[in-house]
Write a protein that holds these residues in place. Structure first.
Motif, PDB file in Angstrom:
ATOM      1  N   MET A 178       0.836  -1.209   0.000  1.00  0.00           N
ATOM      2  CA  MET A 178       0.000   0.000   0.000  1.00  0.00           C
ATOM      3  C   MET A 178       0.869   1.257   0.000  1.00  0.00           C
ATOM      4  O   MET A 178       0.620   2.197  -0.749  1.00  0.00           O
ATOM      5  CB  MET A 178      -0.938  -0.017   1.220  1.00  0.00           C
ATOM      6  CG  MET A 178      -1.810   1.215   1.374  1.00  0.00           C
ATOM      7  SD  MET A 178      -1.003   2.601   2.184  1.00  0.00           S
ATOM      8  CE  MET A 178      -1.123   2.127   3.903  1.00  0.00           C
ATOM      9  N   ALA A 213      -6.828   3.385   0.859  1.00  0.00           N
ATOM     10  CA  ALA A 213      -6.130   3.235   2.148  1.00  0.00           C
ATOM     11  C   ALA A 213      -6.631   4.237   3.184  1.00  0.00           C
ATOM     12  O   ALA A 213      -5.847   4.930   3.825  1.00  0.00           O
ATOM     13  CB  ALA A 213      -4.619   3.352   1.943  1.00  0.00           C
ATOM     14  N   CYS A 234      -7.646   4.004   6.179  1.00  0.00           N
ATOM     15  CA  CYS A 234      -7.209   3.886   7.588  1.00  0.00           C
ATOM     16  C   CYS A 234      -5.706   4.060   7.743  1.00  0.00           C
ATOM     17  O   CYS A 234      -5.178   3.952   8.845  1.00  0.00           O
ATOM     18  CB  CYS A 234      -7.658   2.552   8.174  1.00  0.00           C
ATOM     19  SG  CYS A 234      -6.662   1.133   7.666  1.00  0.00           S
ATOM     20  N   GLY A 235      -5.006   4.293   6.657  1.00  0.00           N
ATOM     21  CA  GLY A 235      -3.575   4.551   6.748  1.00  0.00           C
ATOM     22  C   GLY A 235      -2.728   3.315   6.995  1.00  0.00           C
ATOM     23  O   GLY A 235      -1.575   3.424   7.402  1.00  0.00           O
ATOM     24  N   GLY A 236      -3.298   2.152   6.792  1.00  0.00           N
ATOM     25  CA  GLY A 236      -2.500   0.933   6.922  1.00  0.00           C
ATOM     26  C   GLY A 236      -2.733   0.163   8.207  1.00  0.00           C
ATOM     27  O   GLY A 236      -1.964  -0.728   8.542  1.00  0.00           O
ATOM     28  N   CYS A 281      -5.158  -1.874   8.880  1.00  0.00           N
ATOM     29  CA  CYS A 281      -5.989  -3.068   8.639  1.00  0.00           C
ATOM     30  C   CYS A 281      -7.397  -2.858   9.185  1.00  0.00           C
ATOM     31  O   CYS A 281      -7.954  -3.718   9.848  1.00  0.00           O
ATOM     32  CB  CYS A 281      -5.342  -4.311   9.233  1.00  0.00           C
ATOM     33  SG  CYS A 281      -6.021  -5.856   8.555  1.00  0.00           S
ATOM     34  N   ALA A 282      -7.949  -1.671   8.931  1.00  0.00           N
ATOM     35  CA  ALA A 282      -9.251  -1.334   9.500  1.00  0.00           C
ATOM     36  C   ALA A 282     -10.199  -0.695   8.495  1.00  0.00           C
ATOM     37  O   ALA A 282     -11.182  -0.070   8.901  1.00  0.00           O
ATOM     38  CB  ALA A 282      -9.051  -0.387  10.685  1.00  0.00           C
ATOM     39  N   CYS A 283      -9.911  -0.827   7.188  1.00  0.00           N
ATOM     40  CA  CYS A 283     -10.823  -0.170   6.241  1.00  0.00           C
ATOM     41  C   CYS A 283     -11.108  -1.005   4.988  1.00  0.00           C
ATOM     42  O   CYS A 283     -12.151  -0.852   4.380  1.00  0.00           O
ATOM     43  CB  CYS A 283     -10.270   1.196   5.818  1.00  0.00           C
ATOM     44  SG  CYS A 283      -8.858   1.101   4.699  1.00  0.00           S
ATOM     45  N   ALA A 284     -10.202  -1.829   4.583  1.00  0.00           N
ATOM     46  CA  ALA A 284     -10.346  -2.670   3.385  1.00  0.00           C
ATOM     47  C   ALA A 284     -10.393  -1.879   2.082  1.00  0.00           C
ATOM     48  O   ALA A 284     -10.806  -2.420   1.053  1.00  0.00           O
ATOM     49  CB  ALA A 284     -11.560  -3.600   3.483  1.00  0.00           C
ATOM     50  N   CYS A 314      -7.761  -0.832   0.588  1.00  0.00           N
ATOM     51  CA  CYS A 314      -6.466  -1.026  -0.074  1.00  0.00           C
ATOM     52  C   CYS A 314      -6.446  -2.389  -0.762  1.00  0.00           C
ATOM     53  O   CYS A 314      -5.384  -2.943  -1.012  1.00  0.00           O
ATOM     54  CB  CYS A 314      -5.318  -0.905   0.925  1.00  0.00           C
ATOM     55  SG  CYS A 314      -5.338  -2.205   2.179  1.00  0.00           S
ATOM     56  N   LEU A 327      -5.168  -7.396   1.184  1.00  0.00           N
ATOM     57  CA  LEU A 327      -5.075  -5.992   1.563  1.00  0.00           C
ATOM     58  C   LEU A 327      -3.625  -5.553   1.410  1.00  0.00           C
ATOM     59  O   LEU A 327      -2.723  -6.130   2.032  1.00  0.00           O
ATOM     60  CB  LEU A 327      -5.562  -5.789   3.004  1.00  0.00           C
ATOM     61  CG  LEU A 327      -7.046  -6.093   3.228  1.00  0.00           C
ATOM     62  CD1 LEU A 327      -7.421  -5.846   4.684  1.00  0.00           C
ATOM     63  CD2 LEU A 327      -7.925  -5.252   2.309  1.00  0.00           C
ATOM     64  N   CYS A 329      -1.969  -3.133   2.470  1.00  0.00           N
ATOM     65  CA  CYS A 329      -1.234  -2.632   3.643  1.00  0.00           C
ATOM     66  C   CYS A 329      -0.666  -3.768   4.475  1.00  0.00           C
ATOM     67  O   CYS A 329       0.177  -3.530   5.343  1.00  0.00           O
ATOM     68  CB  CYS A 329      -2.111  -1.723   4.498  1.00  0.00           C
ATOM     69  SG  CYS A 329      -3.424  -2.570   5.399  1.00  0.00           S
TER      70      CYS A 329
HETATM   71 FE1  FES Z   1      -6.954   0.278   5.563  1.00  0.00          FE
HETATM   72 FE2  FES Z   1      -5.265  -1.428   4.375  1.00  0.00          FE
HETATM   73  S1  FES Z   1      -5.179   0.717   4.412  1.00  0.00           S
HETATM   74  S2  FES Z   1      -7.018  -1.888   5.542  1.00  0.00           S
END
Ligand code: FES
Length: 107
Positions: A26, A39, A41-43, A45-48, A50, A85, A87
């Motif tokens: 990411m 991205a 949530c900035g990496g 692993c909270a948004c999906a 990416c 994902l 990230c």
């Molecule tokens: Fe949010 Fe990967 S950037 S889940």
């Protein structure tokens, strides 16, 4: 070491980029201005947003996903068998040449 990557967008356009080892896939896209990966949530692993589709030849060569990635992918639109994902994929020398496709939409 710079890791070479290829991002293919939903229309088939290919972008070759290089990113430092240790960054995430990411971050590599973000650093190089590759479109198609939000991205939000900035990496963390909270948004999906990416989500990428991993080229079939590379699927066996990337580390398996953890529980948090698997859970978050449940929320990804347009999920496919080869979804990951970005990230959660850390760039290592073994991934030099990795090719992924970005979905038409992230949400
Ligand atoms: Fe949010 Fe990967 S950037 S889940």
């Amino acid at each position: 070491m710079a890791i070479n990557l290829v991002f293919v967008d939903a229309s088939g356009e290919r972008r070759a980029v290089a990113a430092p080892e240790g960054r995430s896939l990411m971050e590599a896209a973000s650093l190089s201005g590759v479109p198609g990966i939000d991205a939000d949530c900035g990496g963390a692993c909270a948004c999906a947003t990416c989500q990428v589709y991993v080229d079939a030849a590379w699927l066996p060569r990337i580390p398996p996903m953890g529980d948090s990635e698997a859970n978050m992918l449940e929320f990804a639109a347009n999920r496919q068998e080869n979804s990951r994902l970005a990230c959660q994929i850390k760039l290592t020398p073994e991934l030099d040449g990795l090719t992924v496709t970005t979905p038409e939409f992230q949400f």
